[in-house]
Design a protein around this motif. Structure first.
Motif, PDB file in Angstrom:
ATOM      1  N   ALA A  93      44.910  51.211  40.068  1.00  0.00           N
ATOM      2  CA  ALA A  93      43.588  50.603  40.183  1.00  0.00           C
ATOM      3  C   ALA A  93      43.692  49.085  40.090  1.00  0.00           C
ATOM      4  O   ALA A  93      43.039  48.346  40.827  1.00  0.00           O
ATOM      5  N   PHE A  94      44.547  48.637  39.188  1.00  0.00           N
ATOM      6  CA  PHE A  94      44.708  47.194  39.009  1.00  0.00           C
ATOM      7  C   PHE A  94      45.302  46.554  40.260  1.00  0.00           C
ATOM      8  O   PHE A  94      44.854  45.496  40.709  1.00  0.00           O
ATOM      9  N   LEU A  95      46.300  47.233  40.840  1.00  0.00           N
ATOM     10  CA  LEU A  95      46.927  46.700  42.057  1.00  0.00           C
ATOM     11  C   LEU A  95      45.922  46.682  43.207  1.00  0.00           C
ATOM     12  O   LEU A  95      45.909  45.754  44.023  1.00  0.00           O
ATOM     13  N   LEU A 103      34.567  40.475  45.535  1.00  0.00           N
ATOM     14  CA  LEU A 103      34.530  41.000  44.178  1.00  0.00           C
ATOM     15  C   LEU A 103      33.880  42.383  44.076  1.00  0.00           C
ATOM     16  O   LEU A 103      34.369  43.262  43.371  1.00  0.00           O
ATOM     17  N   ALA A 152      40.718  41.801  46.192  1.00  0.00           N
ATOM     18  CA  ALA A 152      39.836  40.738  45.703  1.00  0.00           C
ATOM     19  C   ALA A 152      39.692  39.597  46.703  1.00  0.00           C
ATOM     20  O   ALA A 152      38.577  39.146  46.981  1.00  0.00           O
ATOM     21  N   GLU A 153      40.798  39.145  47.272  1.00  0.00           N
ATOM     22  CA  GLU A 153      40.743  38.002  48.184  1.00  0.00           C
ATOM     23  C   GLU A 153      40.087  38.387  49.519  1.00  0.00           C
ATOM     24  O   GLU A 153      39.095  37.764  49.906  1.00  0.00           O
ATOM     25  N   ALA A 169      35.904  45.513  42.619  1.00  0.00           N
ATOM     26  CA  ALA A 169      35.515  46.079  41.328  1.00  0.00           C
ATOM     27  C   ALA A 169      35.175  47.562  41.467  1.00  0.00           C
ATOM     28  O   ALA A 169      35.554  48.383  40.628  1.00  0.00           O
ATOM     29  N   SER A 184      40.414  54.302  38.868  1.00  0.00           N
ATOM     30  CA  SER A 184      40.807  54.537  37.480  1.00  0.00           C
ATOM     31  C   SER A 184      40.052  55.710  36.865  1.00  0.00           C
ATOM     32  O   SER A 184      40.574  56.400  36.000  1.00  0.00           O
ATOM     33  N   VAL A 219      38.335  49.553  41.650  1.00  0.00           N
ATOM     34  CA  VAL A 219      38.976  49.729  40.343  1.00  0.00           C
ATOM     35  C   VAL A 219      38.357  50.917  39.608  1.00  0.00           C
ATOM     36  O   VAL A 219      39.059  51.797  39.099  1.00  0.00           O
ATOM     37  N   VAL A 220      37.020  50.967  39.585  1.00  0.00           N
ATOM     38  CA  VAL A 220      36.350  52.024  38.839  1.00  0.00           C
ATOM     39  C   VAL A 220      36.616  53.387  39.486  1.00  0.00           C
ATOM     40  O   VAL A 220      36.927  54.359  38.790  1.00  0.00           O
ATOM     41  N   PHE A 278      42.819  46.146  42.993  1.00  0.00           N
ATOM     42  CA  PHE A 278      41.999  44.943  42.802  1.00  0.00           C
ATOM     43  C   PHE A 278      42.745  43.713  43.318  1.00  0.00           C
ATOM     44  O   PHE A 278      42.180  42.875  44.016  1.00  0.00           O
ATOM     45  N   ALA A 279      44.041  43.632  42.982  1.00  0.00           N
ATOM     46  CA  ALA A 279      44.842  42.477  43.406  1.00  0.00           C
ATOM     47  C   ALA A 279      44.844  42.347  44.929  1.00  0.00           C
ATOM     48  O   ALA A 279      44.762  41.254  45.470  1.00  0.00           O
ATOM     49  N   LEU A 280      44.936  43.507  45.606  1.00  0.00           N
ATOM     50  CA  LEU A 280      45.016  43.468  47.071  1.00  0.00           C
ATOM     51  C   LEU A 280      43.648  43.226  47.704  1.00  0.00           C
ATOM     52  O   LEU A 280      43.553  42.633  48.776  1.00  0.00           O
ATOM     53  N   ILE A 318      45.985  53.943  36.420  1.00  0.00           N
ATOM     54  CA  ILE A 318      45.419  52.700  35.877  1.00  0.00           C
ATOM     55  C   ILE A 318      46.087  51.495  36.534  1.00  0.00           C
ATOM     56  O   ILE A 318      45.420  50.551  36.975  1.00  0.00           O
ATOM     57  N   ILE A 319      47.421  51.537  36.614  1.00  0.00           N
ATOM     58  CA  ILE A 319      48.147  50.452  37.280  1.00  0.00           C
ATOM     59  C   ILE A 319      47.736  50.391  38.750  1.00  0.00           C
ATOM     60  O   ILE A 319      47.507  49.316  39.315  1.00  0.00           O
TER      61      ILE A 319
END
Lengths: 502, 147
Positions: free
Chosen positions: B83-85, B96, B91-92, B100, B107, B103-104, B87-89, B80-81
């Motif tokens: 997946a979040f990281l 999006l 997204a920019e 996104a 996770s 992430v799915v 996204f952080a890397l 889960i973490i």
């Protein structure tokens, strides 16, 4: 008559098309997350916080509150039909609600829960309208020492009502207070604990912290346990309660409403505590306590009324004193602060539209919920069949985008991930996160009022007992502490939490 | 992996370390006195309380060996973490939609009944919903497509 004029003004605000629409969105979403086990109102509200930037403040709070009390309605559906609390405040509803469902009386159980909730919601709306203005007027006379003692009482209450270890709960409050101090210091302008991260130089973002602790950490904790198999009982047969049911329920509904209204206002109180207390009360005063656990309708009517009353009554201290009694109200404080509104006694006079609009919207929302719940219950049952493997990636995606939308900042995302990891670790180690978020919201206020008191008194701590209001708060705080220290009360606290774990 | 240690002991050590760190960090700010508190006064006091509570928990943890931390299934939460990281890397630079979807897909592996086809459909659907809400609905200036 002033009350009537104010309420009419409130309805004028609450019934504007945008507010009605977002109130509906709020209560529908609230019911949804109430129905779905594994996600509660806190993460849902945290995810929506960034979106509320783009709304009128009054619209934002109307929608967010709708989620909270909507979840109280939705939680009962899951409790009755699959014996799982969709919402933690519906834990006790499982006991007799599910027993009723097994006897083919799911319909009456759901109906009485919705009717009780609606009655409680209506009464509490009126109570808020009556008592909030008076309380706000009194609070306007409070000085710094009074506020400090009041917040102390709020925090002590949160600690006492936390489950499990009190040492851990106190520690969480203090950690929250420290996190609340991150950023610029009002007196000296010094930037504290920013760790060289520009996103921290102002203040730690409420959205980042809340999503980390209640979005990410909760998903992490949930995926670890294997999803149990659920056996859904579809309601069949008679839906409406019989005359006999109404006769058995009206007193528990009244008592639950009263109990919930009182417990909701208390520091640390809210929906959860209210429902437990109501179940215990109904069982104790019942002429046939043996029926409880075997489908006694009183065991559904009382707690379901109480949790809705508790949820709404907890708005009173938040709106009038600016002191959130529970984590959800802390989130509401965060939402108001985002819009530049400092919750407190001045909200009523400076933002009358927001104040009365919110109160009126609660009644509107409760009416919508009655319609959403009774005829549309079949729709919610369908949603119950969504497996968790679809839910948690969705929650996660919305958490990510919500954090990213605040400032398009990678640092914010990294911070949220860090808080997620820390939150998960803390939960695993038996710490509770709700006291932390309360501490976070109250941190700067607590420091500010303590400092100002010390400035006024020249460093004399006796100022807190010299001010009568402050003294009264401190005595109440001491009484709260005493209730825990004395073994008799401590025992009943442990029993209450034991029955919750069961 | 299985780490067996009492929760109170670990929690106490973490609290103690955090409390001491707060005290040390606060020393950079003026302490002041009770009648004129500096920016370092309040955090130092809080740090001290936290450190003391940490010690209390450590002592309790040493005495009772009841609660044990089980890290057997820690892989799922870490996904889960992860997946979040991701996204952080992403997204920019990647926009999006890609972030996104990532992430799915990442996770979803944390589910006990993972299924590629379902994860892809869910990811595509959620990515589209996010773009619809945040970019078109709220009018946020976020990058949608890669490049």
């Amino acid at each position: 008559m002033e009350l009537l004029a104010n309420l009419l003004y409130g309805f004028d605000v609450a019934l504007s098309p945008a507010n009605v629409l977002l109130c509906l969105a709020g209560v529908a979403l609230g019911t949804l997350i109430g129905v779905l086990p594994g996600i509660g109102p806190l993460p849902a509200m945290a995810m929506l916080l960034p979106m509320t930037f783009y709304m009128q403040p009054v619209t934002a709070v109307i929608m967010l509150s709708g989620i909270y009390y909507g979840a109280q309605y939705g939680g009962s559906i899951t409790a009755v039909l699959i014996n799982l609390p969709g919402e933690s405040s519906s834990v006790v509803t499982c006991i007799d609600g599910y027993a009723m469902a097994k006897q083919g009386r799911a319909g009456p159980a759901l109906a009485i829960a919705a009717i009780g909730s609606f009655f409680a919601g209506t009464v509490t709306t009126v109570l808020i309208a009556i008592f909030a203005p008076t309380l706000a007027k009194v609070a306007l006379t409070f000085g710094s020492p009074d506020y400090f003692s009041l917040m102390l009482m709020g925090l002590v209450g949160a600690v006492i009502l936390a489950h499990g270890s009190m040492v851990k709960a106190i520690a969480m409050v203090c950690v929250g207070l420290v996190l609340g101090l991150v950023g610029g210091d009002i007196h000296s302008g010094v930037v504290r604990f920013d760790l060289g991260i520009p996103e921290l130089s102002d203040r730690l973002s409420f959205v980042v912290l809340a999503i980390g602790l209640f979005g990410i950490a909760e998903v992490m904790a949930n995926v670890e346990v294997k999803e149990g198999s659920r056996s859904l009982i579809s309601p069949s047969g008679r839906f409406w309660p019989t005359a006999e049911d109404y006769r058995a329920s009206w007193r528990p509904i009244l008592r639950g409403t009263g109990l919930g209204s009182i417990l909701g206002v208390l520091p640390g109180g809210g929906a959860l505590l209210a429902s437990f207390a109501s179940y215990a009360l109904e069982k104790r005063i019942s002429k046939s306590p043996g029926r409880f656990g075997n489908g006694a309708i009183e065991g559904v009517a009382g707690p379901e009324s109480a949790n809705n009353a508790g949820a709404q009554a907890s708005f009173i201290p938040m709106l009038t004193l600016g002191i959130p009694p529970n984590a959800i109200m802390a989130l509401m404080v965060g939402a108001l602060t985002l819009h530049g509104i400092a919750p407190g006694p001045r909200v009523m006079s400076e933002q009358p539209g927001l104040f009365w609009g919110l109160i009126a919207s609660m009644w509107v929302g409760n009416l919508m919920l009655l319609v959403l719940n009774l005829p549309l219950v079949g729709l919610w049952i369908k949603l119950l069949k969504i497996p968790y493997r679809f839910l948690f990636p969705s929650i996660l995606v919305f958490c990510c985008v919500a954090v990213f939308s605040i400032g398009k900042s990678q640092n914010d995302l990294m911070l949220a991930a860090t808080f997620g990891l820390c939150g998960y670790l803390l939960v695993k180690l038996g710490f509770e996160l709700a006291p932390l978020i309360l501490g976070f919201v109250l941190g700067p206020l607590l420091e500010e009022n303590f400092r100002r008191s010390m400035l006024v008194s020249g460093g004399d701590l006796a100022i807190f007992v010299k001010h009568p209001v402050s003294l009264a708060m401190l005595i109440l705080t001491a009484l709260l502490v005493a209730t825990v220290v004395f073994p008799a009360v401590r025992k009943s606290r442990d029993e209450a939490f034991e029955s919750e774990d069961a | 992996m299985k780490l067996r240690a009492p929760t109170d002991l670990i929690g106490g050590v973490l609290l103690f370390v955090f409390g001491v760190a707060v005290i040390i960090a606060s020393r950079r700010y003026e302490y002041g006195s009770l009648d004129a508190m500096g920016p370092g006064y309040f955090p130092t006091a809080l740090g001290t309380i936290i450190a003391v509570l940490g010690v209390v928990l450590i002592m309790r943890g040493v005495r009772h060996h009841t609660d044990i931390v089980n890290l057997k299934h820690v892989g799922r939460p870490l996904l889960i973490i992860g997946a979040f990281l991701a996204f952080a890397l992403l997204a920019e630079p990647a926009g999006l939609l890609v972030a996104a979807l990532a992430v799915v897909l990442i996770s979803s592996h944390a589910a006990h009944d993972f299924n590629w086809a379902q994860a892809l459909i869910l990811g595509g659907f959620l990515a589209a919903v996010c773009v619809a809400i945040f970019v078109y609905g709220l009018g946020l200036n976020l990058k949608v497509w890669p490049g």
